[in-house]
Design a protein around this motif. Structure first.
Motif, PDB file in Angstrom:
ATOM      1  N   ASP A   1       0.959  -1.141  -0.112  1.00  0.00           N
ATOM      2  CA  ASP A   1      -0.160  -0.044  -0.089  1.00  0.00           C
ATOM      3  C   ASP A   1       0.628   0.870  -0.225  1.00  0.00           C
ATOM      4  N   THR A   2       1.993   1.357   0.801  1.00  0.00           N
ATOM      5  CA  THR A   2       2.515   2.511   0.941  1.00  0.00           C
ATOM      6  C   THR A   2       3.975   2.655   0.296  1.00  0.00           C
TER       7      THR A   2
ATOM      8  N   ASP B   1       8.249   7.021  -2.218  1.00  0.00           N
ATOM      9  CA  ASP B   1       7.858   7.808  -3.348  1.00  0.00           C
ATOM     10  C   ASP B   1       8.182   7.015  -4.759  1.00  0.00           C
TER      11      ASP B   1
ATOM     12  N   VAL C   1       5.492   3.715  -4.487  1.00  0.00           N
ATOM     13  CA  VAL C   1       4.093   3.833  -4.459  1.00  0.00           C
ATOM     14  C   VAL C   1       3.342   3.949  -5.689  1.00  0.00           C
ATOM     15  N   GLY C   2       2.218   3.497  -5.742  1.00  0.00           N
ATOM     16  CA  GLY C   2       1.444   3.963  -6.876  1.00  0.00           C
ATOM     17  C   GLY C   2      -0.040   3.644  -6.917  1.00  0.00           C
TER      18      GLY C   2
END
Lengths: 328, 696
Positions: free
Chosen positions: B568-569, B692, B695-696
């Motif tokens: 998720d993250t 960053d 994540v998507g």
């Protein structure tokens, strides 16, 4: 560091008067943020008025089944309190997700709410910053903003509010009790913090001499099923990249009620009222959680360097709600 | 060659200075407080390029406690030969943001801080250029790379070989600027006495620092003494003289009193060096079985406008794997930035991230297991120089690591293993570091009371050098270690090399062993009895080191990582990290393990966290404190282990040892990046691997 005076307030009233006079005196709680800012030259108070001896430091039950947490309660004590852990796990988890054991043992509840942003430009006095020096400009929009706001920001400021605890309190709808030059008053969360607009120097609605004496947690049975989840770059001792505080009540597969706030996305702990409204009465499914999250984030306006926070916040919100719905 | 007795060397002797350190009796540089001391606080340039026009000295002299304020306009002159980096306050030019432009001296530290904050400096600012890019018109070919390697190397016809290779990997990798951040920030206490200068400093090399500082003040080296018995970490940032030492000495000279100067954590990000950012293109050509036919590795890096530091990023690629066609190069651009310097495994750490990541990509492209791919390309001799290896046990490390890690169960398909909401993957990479040795001197003295004192201007920067040298001396003298006292960290002691290049133990150990052997000979001449004044002997290893055989000497290792990536993250956590090393004889398993896992932990930080963020508008590194510059915390280090394989190499030094201070950081980031790819299917080629990017 600029020379400064130090005095211990004898009473709340005396403290409020000393700081309310507006000649550069500020309250000192645990000092875990203020002293750092003084070392950096960001804060240059004339006098520190130490309120740790007079600020209430107890946690008491209120008549309706809520809790009244003194402004001088240390963060570590708050997180460990049995009633907090049982009735408001989201709050205990949020506090424990922040800082380190040593810092939590120093930091006070009142001070935690008034932490200043961790934006690099704010912390460097050799650079412009509208929050530190109104009108000087905001280099973060063109510069580094990887961990700054995606929602509710303004041309003049893209800073975020860094407190984890404040996110949980915003979700819980806590009331902040303030003693000010005009007497006592109550400020509802999330209304304590304000969006930057064209006055980013003002983090909160408090004025000079306003002292946080207590935080009142309302009776909220659904908070027993609540959770705080903090995404961060390393496993410990770092500020949130995005966080979610949520409480969820599900009956017969339907969301009866919920409270949701997002952290590290805005100048305030962001109460997700749009998502809450979309979920009340909706099926407690991942699809509905996703729909609610996307509605909430439809207003996000990320900058080029922090666009990743939008899918991150969505994923995290969906995950926390799904976990809460599935929890036994 | 002499093999020392094996009674103490090789045992896990506790640190001999451990009790002093944990009880606070060990005094670090800033803790020295000479009588009548004054406090200096530097003022740093608030522009990245331009000129200091004026400094309002008079205004701050009115402040309570202020003794002096110095800038170019009123500072004493240093020798004109002073290198620009150290010529503090000798010019009005500002070459990078954060450069020292003034210093305030006051009775207390707080007074000096406040005066420094208030000191008004007028600048004439000029446009700056701080961004590293491959196509920068200022890219040039340095004369050589650190310390004295050829800038480029070529063998065969790599372009033709790549054009006809069955499989080609062509990828560009990037590593950011990184700062050392030792626990103890830099500090200097300067005292002028009888025309001589003593500096209590936090340095990795007292002898080297003395040799640098003395001529700046027009003095012979014997008039300068550098004292640094305890150093709270360096990682290369305390290897060379930095301008704060000169500033402290200059200020002390000017005010005629001892002066203390502490470099704050924030200041360190501009004035004590850092690892250059790099952009690296790697091309590998192989046959269908993964046998390499061509390797090229081109690095692009930065330096400052006032001093050249050319990191040797692609040098390890010259000897890692066999291939008939090869090319390596380094290009540099001068920017308005601080000068980079050595940081733990300069060259190898960023270079091997790129090479080993490319090897993993080749393994995937060929469908060959990444351990097997490396075994298949292990060369018999140094592929570029043709020299034999003194010893090379990379294959043994890979095999032993694979066995311990459970590698044989690995399914190579990416993105298919899940534990709850976490994708799991594993990766491997090779490690290497050269086994350098340079000349040093040492003395050994038999005291009349049966004790022995060994003296050498070595540095124990937390590595355990003092402990290991005690073990070596005890064995050479055939006495228990309790009877040996080793004195280090003082330029008044016999001249020794700097703690750098993982060569401390090899260089100092040789000198200590030879001095002790010479003392034993002396003792024998005295019939075994110590005469009343005691007995001394000295050694200088210059000739021995000069005369050593020409061989390719390197340590090797293999690192295995298991990571979990939150679906998720995108948060990456390292679940397991194992390093297996072949580094000659391990002289103290306890301090060695600390070096290995310390290096690996720093490698994990490099992989996932560390990045000095350049601010293009202002030209400095923005995240200049430990809240913003992230290093791994204890919670990030879950399961980390280091092991080693036996390696008997008679062609190194009397101890049979290779350096172990840096190899631990080499390869870690590639192993983790490959594990992230195995977990997620996403190949991250620019460090650090933060959420960053996933994540998507």
């Amino acid at each position: 560091m600029r020379p400064f005076g130090y005095q211990r307030a004898a009473s709340t009233r005396a403290a409020v008067e000393a700081v309310g006079a507006g000649d550069g005196a500020v309250f000192l709680g645990g000092g875990t943020n203020l002293v750092d800012l003084m070392r950096l030259g960001v804060a240059t108070p004339h006098t520190l008025v130490d309120v740790t001896r007079i600020a209430p430091a107890t946690i008491e039950e209120t008549a309706g089944g809520g809790l009244l947490v003194g402004g001088g309660v240390r963060n570590g004590e708050l997180a460990a309190h049995p009633l907090v852990r049982r009735r408001y796990p989201v709050l205990s988890q949020a506090v424990l997700a922040g800082a380190s054991g040593q810092i939590r043992n120093m930091a006070t509840v009142g001070g935690n709410l008034l932490q200043r942003t961790r934006c690099s430009y704010f912390q460097d006095v050799t650079k412009p910053c509208n929050k530190r020096q109104p009108g000087s400009g905001c280099p973060a929009r063109e510069g580094d903003h990887r961990n700054l706001a995606i929602i509710g920001h303004s041309e003049s400021c893209v800073a975020t509010q860094p407190s984890d605890m404040a996110v949980a309190l915003a979700a819980l709808g806590a009331t902040v009790h303030v003693e000010g030059p005009g007497g006592p008053r109550a400020v509802p969360m999330p209304g304590l913090h304000r969006l930057p607009g064209d006055q980013p120097q003002r983090d909160t609605v408090l004025g000079p001499g306003d002292l946080i004496t207590a935080v009142e947690l309302p009776p909220l049975p659904l908070a027993a099923r609540s959770r705080y989840r903090k995404v961060r770059d390393r496993a410990s001792f770092s500020f949130a990249v995005v966080s979610v505080a949520a409480a969820l009540e599900v009956a017969g597969g339907v969301v009866r009620d919920c409270r949701i706030a997002l952290g590290a996305v805005a100048h305030v702990p962001w109460r997700a009222e749009t998502a809450e409204a979309a979920l009340r009465g909706a099926e407690a499914t991942e699809a509905e959680f996703t729909r609610a999250a996307e509605l909430e984030l439809a207003g996000a306006r990320p900058l080029p360097g922090n666009a990743y926070k939008v899918p991150l916040a969505r994923n995290l919100l969906v995950r926390v709600l799904t976990d809460l719905a599935e929890a036994p | 060659m002499t093999v020392t007795g094996a009674r103490v060397t090789g045992s896990a002797l506790d640190r001999v200075d451990g009790p002093e350190k944990v009880t606070g009796r060990a005094r670090y540089a800033y803790e020295h407080r000479p009588r009548d001391v004054a406090y200096a606080v530097p003022v740093q340039a608030a522009i990245a390029r331009g000129e200091v026009v004026d400094v309002d000295v008079d205004a701050v002299l009115q402040w309570p406690g202020v003794i002096a304020a110095m800038w170019h306009g009123n500072a004493p002159r240093l020798a004109p030969s002073a290198a620009a980096e150290l010529a503090v306050l000798q010019s009005r030019q500002v070459a990078y943001r954060g450069q020292y432009v003034a210093v305030v001296v006051a009775e207390t530290y707080e007074q000096a801080c406040e005066a420094a904050r208030l000191l008004r400096v007028q600048y004439e600012e000029r446009p700056h250029d701080v961004a590293l890019r491959v196509d920068h018109p200022g890219m040039y070919r340095p004369d050589h790379v650190n310390p004295d390697y050829p800038t480029d190397s070529s063998l065969g016809d790599p372009e033709a070989a790549l054009a006809s290779a069955a499989v080609v990997v062509d990828a560009t990798y990037a590593t950011p600027a990184e700062h050392h951040n030792p626990m103890e920030p830099h500090a200097a206490v300067a005292v002028w006495e009888e025309g001589g200068l003593t500096v209590h400093d936090s340095t990795q090399g007292a002898s080297g620092l003395r040799a640098t500082i003395a001529p700046l003040f027009g003095m012979p080296p014997d008039r300068v003494r550098i004292v640094s018995p305890y150093v709270g970490g360096g990682f290369g940032s305390k290897g060379k003289a930095h301008p704060h030492v000169v500033l402290a000495a200059l200020a002390a000279k000017q005010v005629g009193r001892p002066v203390k100067l502490a470099v704050t954590r924030q200041q360190m990000f501009a004035v004590t060096g850092y690892r250059t950012p790099t952009v690296q293109r790697v091309r590998l050509g192989a046959d269908g079985d993964g046998r390499l036919v061509a390797i090229t590795h081109e690095a692009f890096e930065q330096t400052s406008t006032i001093s050249e530091f050319a990191e040797q990023t692609t040098v390890a690629t010259r000897m890692m794997y066999a291939a008939p066609h090869r090319h390596t190069s380094h290009r540099l651009v001068r920017l308005d930035v601080p000068t980079p310097t050595w940081m733990r495994a300069p060259g190898e750490a960023p270079g091997m991230f790129a090479l080993e990541s490319a090897m993993d990509e080749l393994a995937v492209a060929c469908g060959v297991d990444p351990v097997e791919l490396r075994v298949r390309n292990d060369p018999e001799r140094d592929p570029e120089s043709g020299l034999p290896f003194s010893s090379r046990n990379l294959v043994a490390c890979l095999r032993e690591g694979a066995r311990r890690f459970g590698w044989h169960e690995r399914d190579p398909r990416p993105g298919i293993r899940r534990r709850g909401r976490v994708l799991v993957g594993t990766g491997v990479a090779s490690s290497t570091y050269p086994a350098y040795r340079v000349a040093s001197r040492a003395s050994a003295r038999a005291e009349p009371d049966g004790r022995f004192t060994v003296r050498i201007a070595a540095a124990d920067i937390g590595t355990g050098a003092r402990t290991v040298l005690t073990q070596l001396a005890a064995d050479a003298l055939a006495v228990p270690p309790e009877r040996v006292r080793v004195e280090v960290g003082d330029s008044a002691l016999p001249k020794a090399s700097t703690a750098g290049g993982s060569m401390g133990t090899a260089s100092w150990g040789t000198a200590v062993v030879r001095a002790c052997e010479a003392l034993m000979d002396e003792l024998a001449r005295h019939g075994g009895a110590v005469p009343p004044p005691g007995l001394s002997a000295e050694a200088d290893t210059a000739q021995e080191v000069r005369g050593q055989r020409k061989l390719a000497r390197h340590a090797y290792g293999a690192q295995f990582a298991e990571v979990g990536v939150d679906v998720d993250t995108g948060e990456v956590r390292v679940l397991r990290l194992l390093g297996v090393f072949a580094a000659g004889r391990i002289l103290n398993p306890k301090t060695a393990r600390s070096q290995f896992i310390g290096g690996m932990t720093m490698g994990m930080s490099m992989a996932l966290l560390e990045e000095s963020v350049l601010d293009r508008e202002f030209g400095d590194y923005l995240n200049h404190d430990l809240a913003q510059y992230h290093l791994a915390t204890c919670a990030d280090v879950r399961d980390i282990e280091a092991a080693w394989v036996e390696e008997d190499d008679p062609d190194l030094n009397p101890m049979g040892s290779k350096g172990i201070g840096e190899i631990g950081i080499v390869g870690t980031a590639a192993a983790i990046a490959s594990a992230v790819h195995h977990a997620t299917g996403v190949r991250v080629r620019d460090l650090p691997i933060r959420l960053d990017k996933l994540v998507g």
